[in-house]
Design a protein around this motif. Structure first.
Motif, PDB file in Angstrom:
ATOM      1  N   GLY A 147      39.429 -12.668  18.074  1.00 25.06           N
ATOM      2  CA  GLY A 147      39.384 -11.377  17.382  1.00 25.06           C
ATOM      3  C   GLY A 147      40.046 -11.504  16.023  1.00 25.06           C
ATOM      4  O   GLY A 147      39.506 -11.057  15.000  1.00 25.06           O
ATOM      5  N   GLN A 148      41.209 -12.142  16.056  1.00 24.86           N
ATOM      6  CA  GLN A 148      41.906 -12.334  14.782  1.00 24.86           C
ATOM      7  C   GLN A 148      41.044 -13.171  13.858  1.00 24.86           C
ATOM      8  O   GLN A 148      40.890 -12.855  12.654  1.00 24.86           O
ATOM      9  CB  GLN A 148      43.239 -13.026  15.045  1.00 24.86           C
ATOM     10  N   VAL A 149      40.481 -14.216  14.433  1.00 26.93           N
ATOM     11  CA  VAL A 149      39.611 -15.072  13.615  1.00 26.93           C
ATOM     12  C   VAL A 149      38.505 -14.234  13.006  1.00 26.93           C
ATOM     13  O   VAL A 149      38.230 -14.298  11.809  1.00 26.93           O
ATOM     14  CB  VAL A 149      39.015 -16.208  14.480  1.00 26.93           C
ATOM     15  N   ALA A 150      37.931 -13.394  13.869  1.00 30.09           N
ATOM     16  CA  ALA A 150      36.810 -12.585  13.388  1.00 30.09           C
ATOM     17  C   ALA A 150      37.260 -11.659  12.277  1.00 30.09           C
ATOM     18  O   ALA A 150      36.557 -11.487  11.278  1.00 30.09           O
ATOM     19  CB  ALA A 150      36.246 -11.783  14.565  1.00 30.09           C
ATOM     20  N   ARG A 151      38.465 -11.073  12.554  1.00 30.29           N
ATOM     21  CA  ARG A 151      38.954 -10.191  11.501  1.00 30.29           C
ATOM     22  C   ARG A 151      39.181 -10.966  10.216  1.00 30.29           C
ATOM     23  O   ARG A 151      38.815 -10.529   9.122  1.00 30.29           O
ATOM     24  CB  ARG A 151      40.238  -9.512  11.967  1.00 30.29           C
ATOM     25  N   GLY A 152      39.811 -12.145  10.347  1.00 36.17           N
ATOM     26  CA  GLY A 152      40.037 -13.012   9.180  1.00 36.17           C
ATOM     27  C   GLY A 152      38.744 -13.340   8.503  1.00 36.17           C
ATOM     28  O   GLY A 152      38.604 -13.223   7.263  1.00 36.17           O
ATOM     29  N   VAL A 153      37.780 -13.708   9.314  1.00 32.36           N
ATOM     30  CA  VAL A 153      36.473 -14.077   8.773  1.00 32.36           C
ATOM     31  C   VAL A 153      35.869 -12.886   8.047  1.00 32.36           C
ATOM     32  O   VAL A 153      35.300 -13.019   6.951  1.00 32.36           O
ATOM     33  CB  VAL A 153      35.551 -14.566   9.903  1.00 32.36           C
ATOM     34  N   GLN A 154      36.107 -11.717   8.679  1.00 35.48           N
ATOM     35  CA  GLN A 154      35.594 -10.501   8.051  1.00 35.48           C
ATOM     36  C   GLN A 154      36.232 -10.318   6.670  1.00 35.48           C
ATOM     37  O   GLN A 154      35.557 -10.035   5.686  1.00 35.48           O
ATOM     38  CB  GLN A 154      35.917  -9.295   8.936  1.00 35.48           C
ATOM     39  N   THR A 155      37.576 -10.506   6.676  1.00 35.83           N
ATOM     40  CA  THR A 155      38.301 -10.379   5.397  1.00 35.83           C
ATOM     41  C   THR A 155      37.741 -11.365   4.390  1.00 35.83           C
ATOM     42  O   THR A 155      37.456 -11.019   3.231  1.00 35.83           O
ATOM     43  CB  THR A 155      39.787 -10.656   5.626  1.00 35.83           C
ATOM     44  N   VAL A 156      37.578 -12.615   4.954  1.00 43.78           N
ATOM     45  CA  VAL A 156      37.029 -13.645   4.068  1.00 43.78           C
ATOM     46  C   VAL A 156      35.673 -13.195   3.536  1.00 43.78           C
ATOM     47  O   VAL A 156      35.374 -13.285   2.345  1.00 43.78           O
ATOM     48  CB  VAL A 156      36.912 -14.981   4.817  1.00 43.78           C
ATOM     49  N   SER A 157      34.917 -12.664   4.480  1.00 43.55           N
ATOM     50  CA  SER A 157      33.571 -12.260   4.115  1.00 43.55           C
ATOM     51  C   SER A 157      33.617 -11.137   3.081  1.00 43.55           C
ATOM     52  O   SER A 157      32.930 -11.187   2.065  1.00 43.55           O
ATOM     53  CB  SER A 157      32.848 -11.789   5.388  1.00 43.55           C
ATOM     54  N   ASP A 158      34.506 -10.144   3.423  1.00 43.18           N
ATOM     55  CA  ASP A 158      34.644  -9.039   2.481  1.00 43.18           C
ATOM     56  C   ASP A 158      35.070  -9.565   1.121  1.00 43.18           C
ATOM     57  O   ASP A 158      34.494  -9.214   0.074  1.00 43.18           O
ATOM     58  CB  ASP A 158      35.671  -8.027   2.989  1.00 43.18           C
ATOM     59  N   ALA A 159      36.116 -10.428   1.183  1.00 44.41           N
ATOM     60  CA  ALA A 159      36.663 -10.968  -0.073  1.00 44.41           C
ATOM     61  C   ALA A 159      35.610 -11.726  -0.836  1.00 44.41           C
ATOM     62  O   ALA A 159      35.458 -11.551  -2.071  1.00 44.41           O
ATOM     63  CB  ALA A 159      37.842 -11.873   0.272  1.00 44.41           C
ATOM     64  N   SER A 160      34.853 -12.512  -0.073  1.00 43.88           N
ATOM     65  CA  SER A 160      33.841 -13.308  -0.769  1.00 43.88           C
ATOM     66  C   SER A 160      32.760 -12.407  -1.338  1.00 43.88           C
ATOM     67  O   SER A 160      32.200 -12.676  -2.401  1.00 43.88           O
ATOM     68  CB  SER A 160      33.244 -14.358   0.166  1.00 43.88           C
ATOM     69  N   ALA A 161      32.535 -11.298  -0.577  1.00 47.24           N
ATOM     70  CA  ALA A 161      31.559 -10.349  -1.101  1.00 47.24           C
ATOM     71  C   ALA A 161      32.068  -9.742  -2.399  1.00 47.24           C
ATOM     72  O   ALA A 161      31.321  -9.669  -3.382  1.00 47.24           O
ATOM     73  CB  ALA A 161      31.299  -9.248  -0.058  1.00 47.24           C
ATOM     74  N   GLN A 162      33.389  -9.313  -2.336  1.00 51.08           N
ATOM     75  CA  GLN A 162      33.968  -8.770  -3.566  1.00 51.08           C
ATOM     76  C   GLN A 162      33.935  -9.806  -4.669  1.00 51.08           C
ATOM     77  O   GLN A 162      33.578  -9.518  -5.825  1.00 51.08           O
ATOM     78  CB  GLN A 162      35.411  -8.333  -3.270  1.00 51.08           C
ATOM     79  N   LEU A 163      34.344 -11.012  -4.202  1.00 50.54           N
ATOM     80  CA  LEU A 163      34.361 -12.113  -5.189  1.00 50.54           C
ATOM     81  C   LEU A 163      32.996 -12.259  -5.826  1.00 50.54           C
ATOM     82  O   LEU A 163      32.874 -12.329  -7.060  1.00 50.54           O
ATOM     83  CB  LEU A 163      34.744 -13.399  -4.446  1.00 50.54           C
ATOM     84  N   ASP A 164      32.056 -12.224  -4.952  1.00 50.92           N
ATOM     85  CA  ASP A 164      30.691 -12.401  -5.430  1.00 50.92           C
ATOM     86  C   ASP A 164      30.328 -11.289  -6.406  1.00 50.92           C
ATOM     87  O   ASP A 164      29.763 -11.535  -7.495  1.00 50.92           O
ATOM     88  CB  ASP A 164      29.756 -12.363  -4.222  1.00 50.92           C
TER      89      ASP A 164
END
Lengths: 646, 226
Positions: A217-234
């Motif tokens: 779950g934490q991983v998923a949340r982290g991944v989500q953050t990563v994903s969100d961040a990468s989306a923002q980054l993008d």
């Protein structure tokens, strides 16, 4: 006394070579009748072993359940061990011929399927094994009845043997079952242990999986953050790209333009300030020179103020100039940089464009990763739930295994441990599970002893009958003379009575010492026999006196009625109602009962009742005879010329 | 040993048995101390008549008076007065007794002394061997013994049935004369015989029986004929 003398004279009539034995023969009549019968039938049931009986064993042995069963032979061996009858082991033909010719009283046949049927008892559809007894009442009925008694005994023996066999088989199987159960018990113990481990394992698994799930779950949340961040980054990279691609060059150009303007204006300012600074410095120098020139002025406050102002102004002008110079330098520098920047915008645009490609890939990857890790988390959740169920199941399994073990152990406890001795004993008990203990309060022991009362009674009655065929019931000379009736009656009664008592006692003595009657109360027996002899003789005497030959006939009828209704053979309850009805009115009934008590033992109270009835009969009948004698002092033509005469 | 004998008076007496009338409508008279003889063949009812006269057989009709005792009311007294010495069948000496036993028995039942018996034996002219069996005695002696034993008790009358049956003539006359002797003592002697003897005898007539036809056919009333 007169009666005794007259009685004696009556007996004196028996003289001469043969006649003299008449009283003796009379005395022996009861003996002949009673003792001969009792002798011949003293213990017929004890002598059955001399009765020839054929046994035919046609049985075919069988092998069943790994055992060889030869029940017919076992039965034969069993018979050989008992001597109930005189067994002859012969073949079927000989048995049939022997039965027909009367050489055997009955035959016992073991049919060919005897063993097979016995063996079938342990199977699902057991069949009855049969023995055949063939009787022939032409060889005697009673022996058939004896065969019936032996039938029951044979059946009991065969049943016992068969039951014992079944029981042995049963115990064998029980032993096997017990072994199996023991194994099952051990296995179930292991099962319990295993399920215990299993339960613990699934518990740990559930907990571990929970941890994994939480981690995931934490991983998923982290991944989500990563994903969100990468989306923002993008996104931002997109902005940057847009900016650098579209607005940056304009801005830079404007910057360059603005910096150019700034430089120009600042140059102008700097020039102004420069000049201003010069002027200010000149103004201060001028003031200071005025002060120097005019010391009185130096002291003047206004002047001082003016000097300060001039100084300040100069300083400010210097500073402003410095700043203007600085600003100009900075603007120039900025312009320089803006120009540099303007040059760099092109490559920057290239670089930014190059960055936004991987960022897109990153965002897509991060999004996929997030989706995947969500899937993982979801799957792990399911897995945790499942492992929870698994754990519960493991608990139930463990409980079940425990109950199973309990059950198996209980069952095992219910199966007695078997060893060969115990099996043999149990088989024996099961073979004949019931035993009947017969107790006899007053045993007669043998047939003859049991029937002695009856035959004593018959013998005494028959004696009476015989006696008055030979003795004169009434002394007619005395009747014609002056003798009183009582004396005459007594004189007619006494000779037979004395001989009867004597005969009864001889009978009793012979049966006691010859056959072993062994009465419980010998003196009572002797007394009762004597009393009965008196009573019976009195009855016959009365009938003979009153009715002559018809009286004899009546005595005979009475004898026969008493044979049937005195209860000497079978219980009165088994006889038809008329016999039961006359039973209490027959003197023989009381003798039979009384003798049973004195010979085998019993209720003395009732014995006294028997004695009372017999004594009463004696007295009453003697009085009746007296009346008859009194009446016979007068004759009738009928009596002078009897129509029936012996 | 003188005795007051009984006298008998009968009018129209009759007796009946199971087979019919034995005798009927009989009139007779016997004096005291007489020797009265009922003569007739066997089966003619002689024994019944003797018994009836001594109160031992009930009559169906008629008048009978023994020494003033009217029967049947006084039968008991008459039976004591008249004793049977011999009645056939019914009252005879036991042939298997010895003479002394017969005497002993008589002394028991008649309560008489030995001397009385001896006197009676003397009277009838008899002296038998006391150890002899009665049955071994001459038939006449047997009859006389019975008579002697009976009269020893001193009865007023005696019954003697079948006096002459089976006896040779000589013995018959001996018996009759002995009975005469008895009668002479006063005792009334009621005798029956096939044939009445000659001499001082009262004959009792026995009328022929009025028999039914049926009793004729089924007559079993054969008196003891030799």
């Amino acid at each position: 006394m007169k009666a005794l003398a007259l009685a004696w004279l009556e007996l004196r009539r028996f003289r001469g070579p043969l006649r003299r034995y008449v009283p003796l023969v009379l005395v022996l009549v009861p003996l002949l009748y009673g003792a001969l019968y009792l002798w011949s039938n003293w213990d017929p049931y004890g002598r059955l072993r001399q009765v020839p009986v054929a046994v035919v064993n046609a049985d075919v042995p069988v092998d069943a359940r790994g055992e060889h069963l030869d029940a017919g032979e076992q039965f034969v061996q069993q018979l050989k061990a008992t001597d109930t009858f005189d067994w002859h082991f012969v073949d079927a033909g000989e048995a049939r011929r022997g039965l027909e010719s009367g050489r055997y009283y009955f035959t016992v046949e073991v049919p060919p399927d005897f063993s097979a049927r016995l063996a079938s008892a342990a199977e699902r559809t057991p069949e009855r094994a049969a023995l055949r007894i063939v009787k022939d009442d032409a060889n005697g009925y009673i022996v058939g009845v004896m065969a019936d008694t032996v039938k029951t005994e044979l059946q009991n023996q065969v049943n016992a043997a068969a039951h014992a066999t079944y029981a042995r088989a049963l115990y064998g199987e029980l032993g096997q079952a017990r072994e199996k159960l023991q194994t099952a018990s051990e296995a179930s113990k292991k099962l319990v242990d295993g399920t215990e481990l299993h339960k613990q394992g699934t518990d740990a698994l559930t907990r571990g999986l929970g941890g994994v799930r939480d981690g995931a779950g934490q991983v998923a949340r982290g991944v989500q953050t990563v994903s969100d961040a990468s989306a923002q980054l993008d996104q931002q990279l997109g902005g940057i790209t847009d900016f650098t691609a579209e607005r940056l060059p304009g801005a830079v150009n404007a910057l360059v333009d603005a910096s150019g303007v700034a430089v120009e204006q600042l140059s102008a300012i700097a020039a102004t300030t420069g000049s201003l600074n010069q002027r200010a410095a000149e103004g201060r120098t001028a003031v200071e020179e005025l002060g120097a020139a005019r010391p009185e002025l130096a002291e003047d406050p206004a002047y001082q103020r003016a000097v300060d102002l001039a100084r300040q102004l100069a300083e400010a002008a210097t500073s402003a100039d410095g700043s203007a110079q600085g600003a100009l330098t900075a603007a120039q520098d900025a312009q320089q940089r803006a120009l540099g920047l303007q040059d760099e915008v092109g490559p920057l645009q290239e670089q930014v464009r190059a960055i936004s490609g991987p960022a897109d890939t990153l965002r897509a990857g991060a999004a996929e990763l997030s989706g995947g890790s969500d899937g993982i988390t979801h799957g792990l959740s399911t897995l945790v739930t499942s492992s929870g169920v698994l754990h519960t199941g493991a608990g139930q399994l463990n409980d079940g295994a425990k109950s199973l073990q309990q059950l198996v152990d209980d069952t095992l406890g219910k199966i007695p441990p078997t060893n060969p001795t115990e099996v043999a004993r149990a088989a024996e008990v099961l073979g004949s599970p019931t035993e009947i203990h017969t107790e006899n309060v007053h045993p007669a022991h043998v047939y003859g002893r049991g029937l002695a009362p009856f035959f004593f009674a018959i013998a005494l009655w028959v004696f009476g009958l015989f006696a008055y065929l030979l003795l004169k019931p009434v002394n007619q000379r005395a009747v014609a003379d002056r003798v009183n009736a009582w004396t005459i009656a007594l004189a007619g009664f006494l000779p037979a009575a004395a001989l009867g008592v004597l005969g009864g006692l001889v009978l009793l003595a012979v049966v006691t010492f010859g056959l072993g009657l062994d009465p419980v109360h010998p003196w009572w027996t002797a007394g009762l026999v004597s009393l009965a002899a008196l009573a019976f003789v009195a009855v016959v005497h009365f009938l003979r006196t009153a009715l002559g030959a018809v009286g004899d006939l009546l005595s005979l009828v009475l004898l026969i009625v008493q044979l049937t209704a005195s209860g000497g053979l079978y219980p009165m309850e088994t006889t038809p109602v008329p016999f039961q009805a006359v039973h209490p009115f027959l003197p023989m009934s009381y003798l039979v009962h009384g003798l049973r008590v004195t010979i085998s033992g019993g209720d003395v109270q009732r014995l006294l009742q028997d004695v009372t009835v017999l004594s009463g009969t004696l007295v009453v009948v003697l009085l009746l005879t007296t009346l008859v004698v009194q009446r016979q002092r007068t004759w009738t033509v009928a009596r002078l010329h009897p129509q029936v005469e012996l | 040993m003188d005795v007051d004998g009984v006298s008998i008076l009968a009018r129209g007496i009759a007796a009946k048995g199971p087979e019919g009338v034995v005798f009927s409508n009989l009139d007779l008279q016997v004096s005291a101390g007489a020797l009265a003889v009922v003569a007739g063949p066997g089966g003619s009812g002689r024994t019944s008549l003797l018994l009836a006269l001594s109160g031992r057989l009930p009559l169906i009709t008629g008048y009978l008076d023994v020494s003033g005792y009217v029967l049947p009311e006084s039968a008991r007294v008459v039976r004591k007065l008249i004793r049977p010495a011999r009645v056939r069948p019914g009252c005879e000496l036991e042939p298997k007794h010895r003479v002394k036993e017969a005497i002993f028995e008589r002394r028991l039942i008649s309560r008489v002394s030995a001397g009385a018996v001896e006197d009676a034996l003397d009277l009838v002219g008899l002296d038998p061997d006391r150890s002899a069996l009665v049955g071994d005695l001459h038939p006449a002696d047997q009859l006389l013994l019975a008579v002697a034993l009976t009269i020893a008790g001193g009865p007023a009358g005696i019954l003697v049935d079948d006096v002459d049956v089976g006896l040779p003539l000589a013995a018959q006359s001996r018996v009759w004369s002995a009975l005469h002797e008895v009668a002479r003592t006063g005792t009334t002697v009621l005798a029956s015989a096939a044939e009445a003897p000659a001499g001082d005898v009262e004959i009792i007539p026995l009328p022929p029986r009025e028999r039914d036809w049926s009793t004729d056919v089924f007559d079993l009333l054969e008196e003891d004929a030799p």
